[in-house]
Design an enzyme around this catalytic site. Structure first.
Site, PDB file in Angstrom:
ATOM      1  N   THR A 153       0.294  -1.765  -3.379  1.00  0.00           N
ATOM      2  CA  THR A 153       0.890  -1.289  -2.129  1.00  0.00           C
ATOM      3  C   THR A 153       0.682  -2.386  -1.085  1.00  0.00           C
ATOM      4  O   THR A 153       1.470  -3.309  -1.001  1.00  0.00           O
ATOM      5  CB  THR A 153       0.286   0.062  -1.682  1.00  0.00           C
ATOM      6  OG1 THR A 153      -1.144  -0.021  -1.717  1.00  0.00           O
ATOM      7  CG2 THR A 153       0.750   1.187  -2.589  1.00  0.00           C
ATOM      8  N   LYS A 179      -5.610  -1.395  -8.288  1.00  0.00           N
ATOM      9  CA  LYS A 179      -5.001  -1.680  -7.002  1.00  0.00           C
ATOM     10  C   LYS A 179      -5.871  -1.074  -5.931  1.00  0.00           C
ATOM     11  O   LYS A 179      -6.596  -0.093  -6.172  1.00  0.00           O
ATOM     12  CB  LYS A 179      -3.568  -1.151  -6.916  1.00  0.00           C
ATOM     13  CG  LYS A 179      -3.405   0.363  -6.975  1.00  0.00           C
ATOM     14  CD  LYS A 179      -3.644   1.116  -5.680  1.00  0.00           C
ATOM     15  CE  LYS A 179      -2.834   0.541  -4.537  1.00  0.00           C
ATOM     16  NZ  LYS A 179      -3.194   1.283  -3.252  1.00  0.00           N
ATOM     17  N   THR A 190      -6.188   3.356  -0.815  1.00  0.00           N
ATOM     18  CA  THR A 190      -5.973   4.264  -1.990  1.00  0.00           C
ATOM     19  C   THR A 190      -6.075   3.318  -3.150  1.00  0.00           C
ATOM     20  O   THR A 190      -5.256   2.449  -3.241  1.00  0.00           O
ATOM     21  CB  THR A 190      -4.591   4.877  -1.832  1.00  0.00           C
ATOM     22  OG1 THR A 190      -4.502   5.506  -0.660  1.00  0.00           O
ATOM     23  CG2 THR A 190      -3.970   5.502  -3.008  1.00  0.00           C
ATOM     24  N   GLU A 276      -7.381  -4.883   3.414  1.00  0.00           N
ATOM     25  CA  GLU A 276      -6.270  -5.100   4.348  1.00  0.00           C
ATOM     26  C   GLU A 276      -6.701  -5.992   5.515  1.00  0.00           C
ATOM     27  O   GLU A 276      -7.651  -5.692   6.237  1.00  0.00           O
ATOM     28  CB  GLU A 276      -5.761  -3.760   4.861  1.00  0.00           C
ATOM     29  CG  GLU A 276      -4.999  -2.999   3.782  1.00  0.00           C
ATOM     30  CD  GLU A 276      -4.617  -1.596   4.174  1.00  0.00           C
ATOM     31  OE1 GLU A 276      -3.693  -1.064   3.555  1.00  0.00           O
ATOM     32  OE2 GLU A 276      -5.256  -1.022   5.082  1.00  0.00           O
ATOM     33  N   ASN A 402      -2.240  -0.967   9.480  1.00  0.00           N
ATOM     34  CA  ASN A 402      -2.372   0.485   9.394  1.00  0.00           C
ATOM     35  C   ASN A 402      -1.727   1.226  10.551  1.00  0.00           C
ATOM     36  O   ASN A 402      -1.530   2.440  10.485  1.00  0.00           O
ATOM     37  CB  ASN A 402      -3.850   0.870   9.268  1.00  0.00           C
ATOM     38  CG  ASN A 402      -4.356   0.645   7.865  1.00  0.00           C
ATOM     39  OD1 ASN A 402      -4.092   1.443   6.976  1.00  0.00           O
ATOM     40  ND2 ASN A 402      -5.055  -0.452   7.646  1.00  0.00           N
ATOM     41  N   SER A 407       5.991   3.253   8.075  1.00  0.00           N
ATOM     42  CA  SER A 407       7.324   2.657   8.256  1.00  0.00           C
ATOM     43  C   SER A 407       7.438   1.310   7.571  1.00  0.00           C
ATOM     44  O   SER A 407       8.538   0.802   7.430  1.00  0.00           O
ATOM     45  CB  SER A 407       7.630   2.498   9.751  1.00  0.00           C
ATOM     46  OG  SER A 407       6.633   1.733  10.389  1.00  0.00           O
TER      47      SER A 407
END
Length: 407
Positions: A153, A179, A190, A276, A402, A407
């Site tokens: 992702t 992942k 996640t 991230e 985040n 979107s």
């Protein structure tokens, strides 16, 4: 034991695929298949979050009660979490469709999802994707890499590994992929992780090995302190290596567990380092603790501290934040008897001891903290127990990623 090329297709009898199905995004692989040519013993660990995604509930039931497992269907983009009866129906549809196409019972098909919570997965797209996967499945490292890419992702790189180990005079292979970049604070356990092996091992011993292992691998990582609704770690063993089946503890079981731990720690570190917006892998190693549980608690507290993570991003030797995180961890210790060190490829520096700051160079500390992998070593001087936790720094980009994830 040696590391070899590949991931989930490295072990004998395993095939994989990754395809574009348009589940949420266009022009990217977003569905993956892992398939074994023969039935497998299976084990799994799952999120401890009270809010559990439909695939977690589906897999928990199958791992516990299905006589064997032979395939896993994974999608990215939509998590199939908080989706009610429709979400469970989607899992059943996936398993039935894959079972028909692969010629196996639907009770032998596990499913996993990752992505946005609350959205329903388009049924036609998921079944069309399964048809593509069944047609595309193949052996070899390329197919395994396609699958690893399809489950990403916000990950920036695919994460996979494979190793070989000798058991009972036979070469046994363990491969894996995972992942995870955000909403990473596994507590199963996640994140999604998938392990495959051609070892012959009973379901009971496979379950024991996996559940023991996660305490010092995936459960020792954190990116942001958020335990996902979808955390799933699955392992499939098909026995094609031909070793004498492992049915009890002993030398072969120990060697299997050692190889398994090498794989899981490798993948866990890759996830932590790819958090991230991260610019550095942040490791905390606690030694000299009174107990293993205290060591785990202390190490995890440091890598979860937002203030410490921000300091690592800024290459700032703000050791007070580390001591603070140790202090609120819940473990009891004497702060006057703790030693702290910063370590990296740039060197090692003693920053705190005997209850006060050491006489160190800020410039040297900054240079050490500027490496892509940074370690905080904490010596508690209370016993022989130790543990290591892995996280990442906290950068501006974490908020950017985040703030508009949906979107």
């Amino acid at each position: 034991m040696k590391q070899i090329e590949g991931g989930v297709t490295a072990a004998k009898g395993f095939q994989a695929a990754g395809v574009e199905a348009g589940i949420k995004y266009q022009n990217r692989r977003d569905m993956a298949l892992i398939y074994s040519t023969r039935p497998c013993a299976a084990a799994g660990t799952f999120t401890s979050n009270v809010v559990k995604a439909a695939p977690v509930l589906w897999d928990k039931e199958l791992v516990e009660n299905s006589p064997f497992v032979q395939a896993v269907i994974i999608n990215s983009g939509i998590a199939n979490a908080c989706t009610g009866k429709q979400g469970m129906d989607c899992c059943k549809t996936e398993s039935r469709c894959a079972g028909e196409l692969l010629g196996i019972p639907e009770s032998a098909v596990l499913v996993a999802s990752t992505g946005v919570i609350g959205m329903q997965i388009p049924t036609e797209r998921i079944t069309d994707g399964i048809r593509k996967l069944a047609a595309a499945k193949a052996e070899g490292p390329e197919a395994g890499l396609d699958a690893a890419k399809a489950i990403m992702t916000t990950d920036t790189v695919p994460k996979q590994i494979a190793v070989e180990v000798e058991l009972d005079g036979k070469t046994v292979t363990i491969g894996g992929m995972c992942k995870g970049s955000g909403m990473i604070h596994p507590n199963m356990c996640t994140m999604l992780g998938f392990l495959t092996t051609d070892a012959a091992i009973s379901k009971e011993m496979l379950r024991r090995a996996l559940r023991t292992d996660v305490a010092d691998s995936f459960n020792m990582i954190s990116v942001d302190g958020d335990t996902s609704t979808n955390d799933t770690l699955l392992i499939l063993a098909n026995g094609l290596a031909g070793n004498r089946e492992i049915t009890a503890e002993g030398e072969d079981y120990d060697r299997f567990c050692e190889a398994l731990h090498f794989v899981t720690v490798y993948l866990a570190r890759k996830m932590a380092g790819d958090g991230e917006g991260a610019t550095a892998l942040f490791e905390t190693k606690v030694i000299g603790a009174a107990s293993r549980e205290d060591a785990r608690t202390l190490a995890k507290s440091v890598i979860c501290s937002s203030l410490t993570k921000a300091a690592i991003f800024g290459h700032d030797a703000n050791w007070g934040r580390i001591l603070c995180a140790l202090g609120y961890s819940g473990a009891q210790f004497d702060p006057e008897n703790v030693d702290l060190y910063f370590q990296s490829t740039g060197g090692s520096i003693h920053i705190y001891g005997n209850g006060t700051a050491c006489d160190y160079s800020e410039e040297e500390a900054t240079r050490i903290l500027s490496a892509p992998e940074v370690t905080v070593l904490v010596d508690m001087h209370m016993g022989e127990a130790q543990a290591t936790a892995w996280g990442c720094d906290l950068s501006y980009d974490y908020v950017k990623i985040n703030a508009d994830y949906r979107s």
